[in-house]
Write an enzyme that holds these catalytic residues in place. Structure first.
Site, PDB file in Angstrom:
ATOM      1  N   GLU A 441      -5.788   3.463   1.623  1.00 30.81           N
ATOM      2  CA  GLU A 441      -6.641   4.562   1.162  1.00 30.81           C
ATOM      3  C   GLU A 441      -6.236   5.900   1.760  1.00 30.81           C
ATOM      4  O   GLU A 441      -7.065   6.768   1.994  1.00 30.81           O
ATOM      5  CB  GLU A 441      -8.112   4.285   1.510  1.00 30.81           C
ATOM      6  CG  GLU A 441      -8.794   3.393   0.539  1.00 30.81           C
ATOM      7  CD  GLU A 441      -8.303   3.656  -0.838  1.00 30.81           C
ATOM      8  OE1 GLU A 441      -8.285   4.820  -1.231  1.00 30.81           O
ATOM      9  OE2 GLU A 441      -7.894   2.698  -1.502  1.00 30.81           O
TER      10      GLU A 441
HETATM   11  C1  LIG Z   1      -3.358  -4.805   2.936  1.00 30.45           C
HETATM   12  C2  LIG Z   1      -3.114  -3.635   2.045  1.00 30.45           C
HETATM   13  C3  LIG Z   1      -3.935  -3.427   0.952  1.00 30.45           C
HETATM   14  C4  LIG Z   1      -3.689  -2.355   0.094  1.00 30.45           C
HETATM   15  N1  LIG Z   1      -4.455  -2.216  -1.031  1.00 30.45           N
HETATM   16  C5  LIG Z   1      -4.056  -1.324  -1.991  1.00 30.45           C
HETATM   17  C6  LIG Z   1      -4.658  -1.305  -3.277  1.00 30.45           C
HETATM   18  O1  LIG Z   1      -5.598  -2.046  -3.553  1.00 30.45           O
HETATM   19  N2  LIG Z   1      -4.175  -0.454  -4.206  1.00 30.45           N
HETATM   20  C7  LIG Z   1      -3.129   0.381  -3.945  1.00 30.45           C
HETATM   21  O2  LIG Z   1      -2.731   1.120  -4.836  1.00 30.45           O
HETATM   22  N3  LIG Z   1      -2.545   0.409  -2.730  1.00 30.45           N
HETATM   23  C8  LIG Z   1      -2.977  -0.427  -1.754  1.00 30.45           C
HETATM   24  N4  LIG Z   1      -2.362  -0.449  -0.521  1.00 30.45           N
HETATM   25  C9  LIG Z   1      -1.303   0.513  -0.249  1.00 30.45           C
HETATM   26  C10 LIG Z   1      -1.714   1.578   0.757  1.00 30.45           C
HETATM   27  O3  LIG Z   1      -2.676   2.438   0.206  1.00 30.45           O
HETATM   28  C11 LIG Z   1      -0.436   2.331   1.196  1.00 30.45           C
HETATM   29  O4  LIG Z   1       0.347   1.398   1.925  1.00 30.45           O
HETATM   30  C12 LIG Z   1      -0.749   3.535   2.044  1.00 30.45           C
HETATM   31  O5  LIG Z   1      -1.395   4.521   1.280  1.00 30.45           O
HETATM   32  C13 LIG Z   1       0.507   4.154   2.682  1.00 30.45           C
HETATM   33  O6  LIG Z   1       1.537   4.288   1.755  1.00 30.45           O
HETATM   34  P1  LIG Z   1       3.010   3.699   2.076  1.00 30.45           P
HETATM   35  O7  LIG Z   1       2.833   2.306   2.524  1.00 30.45           O
HETATM   36  O8  LIG Z   1       3.867   3.957   0.926  1.00 30.45           O
HETATM   37  O9  LIG Z   1       3.491   4.525   3.322  1.00 30.45           O
HETATM   38  P2  LIG Z   1       4.308   5.910   3.252  1.00 30.45           P
HETATM   39  O10 LIG Z   1       3.677   6.793   2.251  1.00 30.45           O
HETATM   40  O11 LIG Z   1       5.743   5.603   3.125  1.00 30.45           O
HETATM   41  O12 LIG Z   1       4.011   6.472   4.696  1.00 30.45           O
HETATM   42  C14 LIG Z   1       4.725   6.042   5.867  1.00 30.45           C
HETATM   43  C15 LIG Z   1       4.291   6.911   7.037  1.00 30.45           C
HETATM   44  O13 LIG Z   1       4.643   8.284   6.775  1.00 30.45           O
HETATM   45  C16 LIG Z   1       3.509   9.112   6.901  1.00 30.45           C
HETATM   46  N5  LIG Z   1       3.603  10.189   5.925  1.00 30.45           N
HETATM   47  C17 LIG Z   1       3.966  10.120   4.635  1.00 30.45           C
HETATM   48  N6  LIG Z   1       3.955  11.342   4.071  1.00 30.45           N
HETATM   49  C18 LIG Z   1       3.562  12.198   5.025  1.00 30.45           C
HETATM   50  C19 LIG Z   1       3.359  13.609   5.069  1.00 30.45           C
HETATM   51  N7  LIG Z   1       3.522  14.381   4.012  1.00 30.45           N
HETATM   52  N8  LIG Z   1       2.961  14.149   6.250  1.00 30.45           N
HETATM   53  C20 LIG Z   1       2.763  13.387   7.324  1.00 30.45           C
HETATM   54  N9  LIG Z   1       2.938  12.056   7.339  1.00 30.45           N
HETATM   55  C21 LIG Z   1       3.334  11.479   6.207  1.00 30.45           C
HETATM   56  C22 LIG Z   1       2.310   8.205   6.652  1.00 30.45           C
HETATM   57  O14 LIG Z   1       1.136   8.704   7.283  1.00 30.45           O
HETATM   58  C23 LIG Z   1       2.784   6.905   7.280  1.00 30.45           C
HETATM   59  O15 LIG Z   1       2.537   6.915   8.664  1.00 30.45           O
HETATM   60  C24 LIG Z   1      -2.640  -1.468   0.374  1.00 30.45           C
HETATM   61  C25 LIG Z   1      -1.829  -1.668   1.495  1.00 30.45           C
HETATM   62  C26 LIG Z   1      -2.051  -2.749   2.307  1.00 30.45           C
HETATM   63  C27 LIG Z   1      -1.129  -2.964   3.474  1.00 30.45           C
END
Ligand SMILES: Cc1cc2nc3c(=O)[nH]c(=O)nc-3n(C[C@H](O)[C@H](O)[C@H](O)COP(=O)(O)OP(=O)(O)OC[C@H]3O[C@@H](n4cnc5c(N)ncnc54)[C@H](O)[C@@H]3O)c2cc1C
Length: 599
Positions: A441
């Protein structure tokens, strides 16, 4: 495993005594049914269901997890039956529009139920929790036909919902998503792409699953301006409204993960699945914000639940576990040692969890009242002001509460010593389950950018000014109350400083945009402690007034004041560090060249 006991006395304190729910409901349009007796009866029933049905399944869900086969995902033993009971009890429909089968109760009543369900068994609670987001999205942006087809089934609980945003290469940065939506001649769309990490993406609890999916139309603009939103059901609806033939969407596999094992985290494959556009073309992300905002407050509840569950488990343990003697002499002279609750450091851990859980409850219920006003406020002006306030409180609630909720879950485990690390007691599960709250989220980092960038700097701090004004009036009204001085004076200081640091950050950001990113998380945490200071000062006032009026339950009210004191003396000072680091300068983060991070 700690047996969850719904903290009904504190729920009632926050709803009725702190936030005046009776007056609040009277001020809403169409909330006539939300009488105190009715709400109290609902909460009692919800507490029973959470304690007796969901809590015993919490450890089962963790141990068994979900299992995948080609026929679909199977949830842990008892999950499906508990869901049937939930549906039979009419719980899914509590806050929905009566036109689609809902009971029309205000959102804030549903939030209390979500708290109890989520604390008793977070993994289970995510299934109906996601349905709520889907309901709100279809209700806000769907056509009448879509509402008749999907909303009524979600409201009855016969079908559940999901939110499909994340793809293998993007989660935070949805502007780069690739899932395609090709228009068909009959007005539907063929959806093709892979979504990952989809919570409740497949399961055996309901007849059908309504996926709410972000995808791109052909020739759509790049980035977030070219994203549209679609309803993609697992089974296509028949003319009579029942779930019919399977759509071309399936769960390819389940993720193996650190916690929330009872909730299915799915890789979802859309292979030309039929979908229906919801909301205007290329405005999908705006529409999805309805879902995301529901889910963000939902996730804030995870922080509250983690603190509450850890607190309940560790308090019981601390009263029974004997170890060493109190520094001021034996407190249990007949026993071999004193119970560990006599030790100041154990009390630090218990009181931190208590202050976090009760403060979180106050913050979430306050935000929920704002969402009631957004939907049911009597004037346009009221609705607009509440919307701005809710937008301001949401990233704080989501990120601050999951961060300190996780800290609390860790403290709950620490109180148990070595036994906390052993599965039997459920404390290590609580830590593992709580950890995801800071990630999904929108991570803490992303929430912090939303707060400082979008909600504060881009609006010239409008909502912050609105909030600090409320705090200022509260401080002025109570400035002469000698017994409240210990809370009002520091609150006044922090409230003034909050405005000052925001101005200063705005100025530095004008010179260097990187300063926003460098300060954002400290700023968000600072804001969380500041909001808590206001809520704890108000709680102390309510409790002191009750004692001064000679209301019974002096012990309860006295504990409120003592917890407020603990908060002001031992948690609020953390703001000092946040101010210091917030202004440490972006150069301390950015000067180092990438290739010099490791040698
Ligand atoms: C158990 C689980 C359930 C989930 N459920 C859902 C679901 O129901 N539906 C759905 O759509 N998704 C879901 N997700 C996905 C989840 O919302 C994302 O994993 C999360 O939003 C982070 O995205 P990412 O994994 O791509 O990380 P990334 O976006 O790659 O981020 C990696 C790191 O970089 C940082 N970062 C990225 N951009 C910036 C920036 N501009 N400035 C500063 N820091 C930054 C982030 O804070 C993080 O620390 C789920 C994930 C898990 C693990």
């Amino acid at each position: 495993m700690p047996e969850y006991k719904a903290p009904l006395r504190d729920i009632q304190f926050v709803m009725n005594e702190l936030l005046g729910s009776e007056q609040h409901y009277a001020s809403l349009e169409g909330a006539e049914d939300a009488t105190p007796d009715m709400i109290s009866a609902i909460i009692q029933e919800g507490a029973k269901f959470s304690e007796q049905v969901l809590s015993p399944l919490n450890q089962v869900g963790d141990r068994e997890g979900c299992t995948w086969s080609e026929d679909g995902v199977k949830t842990p033993t008892g999950f499906r039956e508990a869901y049937q009971q939930y549906v039979e009890g009419g719980w899914p429909s509590m806050t929905s529009d009566p036109e689609y089968g809902g009971q029309g109760l205000p959102n804030s009543v549903g939030i209390v139920m979500s708290e109890m369900v989520g604390t008793a068994n977070w993994s289970w609670g995510m299934y109906p929790g996601l349905s709520h987001g889907a309901m709100n999205t279809v209700e806000a942006h769907g056509t009448e036909e879509q509402k008749q087809t999907y909303l009524s089934k979600l409201v009855s609980g016969e079908w559940t919902g999901t939110m499909c945003l994340t793809e293998p290469h993007c989660g935070s940065d949805l502007g780069t998503l690739r899932t395609k939506a090709e228009p068909n001649a009959d007005g539907t769309y063929s959806i093709t792409g892979t979504k990952i990490f989809i919570s409740a993406g497949d399961h055996d609890m309901a007849d059908n699953i309504v996926h709410i999916v972000l995808a791109r139309l052909p020739g759509a603009p790049e980035g977030t301006k070219g994203i549209s939103l679609f309803i993609v059901p697992k089974c296509l609806p028949n003319d009579d409204g029942s779930a019919g033939e399977r759509n071309a969407v399936s769960c390819g596999s389940l993720e193996h993960k650190m916690g929330i094992h009872g909730n299915a985290t799915c890789v979802m494959n859309f292979d030309g699945a039929r979908g229906w556009l919801i909301g205007p073309e290329n405005k999908g992300l705006n529409c999805m914000f309805t879902f995301m905002n529901t889910a963000r407050i939902g996730t804030a509840i995870q922080g509250l639940g983690a603190a509450e569950l850890g607190f309940q488990g560790s308090l019981a343990y601390a009263k029974e576990r004997l170890a060493m003697r109190s520094l001021s002499g034996p407190k249990n002279p007949d026993g071999i040692a004193d119970p560990i609750i006599v030790h100041p450091d154990v009390r630090r851990m218990l009181l931190t969890q208590k202050a976090v859980a009760e403060g979180a409850r106050a913050l979430i219920y306050l935000a929920a009242q704002q969402s009631d006003i957004v939907l049911q406020g009597k004037t346009e002006e009221e609705r607009k002001a509440a919307d701005a306030m809710l937008g301001f409180l949401t990233p704080i609630a989501k990120a601050f509460l999951t961060e300190i909720g996780y800290e609390s879950a860790n403290l709950g485990m620490q109180v148990f010593g070595g036994h906390g690390f052993i599965s039997e007691w459920g404390m290590e599960q609580n830590v593992r389950d709580a950890r995801i709250g800071m990630i999904y989220e929108g991570t803490t980092g992303i929430q912090a950018l939303d707060l400082l960038g979008r909600k504060i700097l881009m609006t010239q701090g409008e909502a912050l000014k609105q909030f600090t004004k409320i705090v200022h009036v509260f401080c002025k009204e109570n400035a002469d109350d000698e017994q409240l001085k210990e809370f009002i004076e520091p609150l006044q200081r922090i409230n003034k400083e909050w405005g000052e640091i925001t101005m200063k950050l705005g100025m530095t950001a004008m010179q260097n945009r990187e300063e926003v990113g460098a300060a954002a998380v400290d700023y968000l945490m600072y804001s969380g402690y500041a909001v808590f200071a206001y809520l704890w000062a108000r709680s102390a006032k309510v409790a002191l007034d009750a004692m001064r009026e000679g209301t019974p339950e002096e012990a309860f009210y006295n504990a409120k004041v003592q917890t407020a004191r603990f908060y002001f003396k031992r948690l609020l000072p953390r703001t000092r560090t946040h101010v210091e680091t917030m202004f440490a300068g972006a150069d301390t983060l950015l000067d180092m060249q990438e290739e010099h991070f490791a040698f």
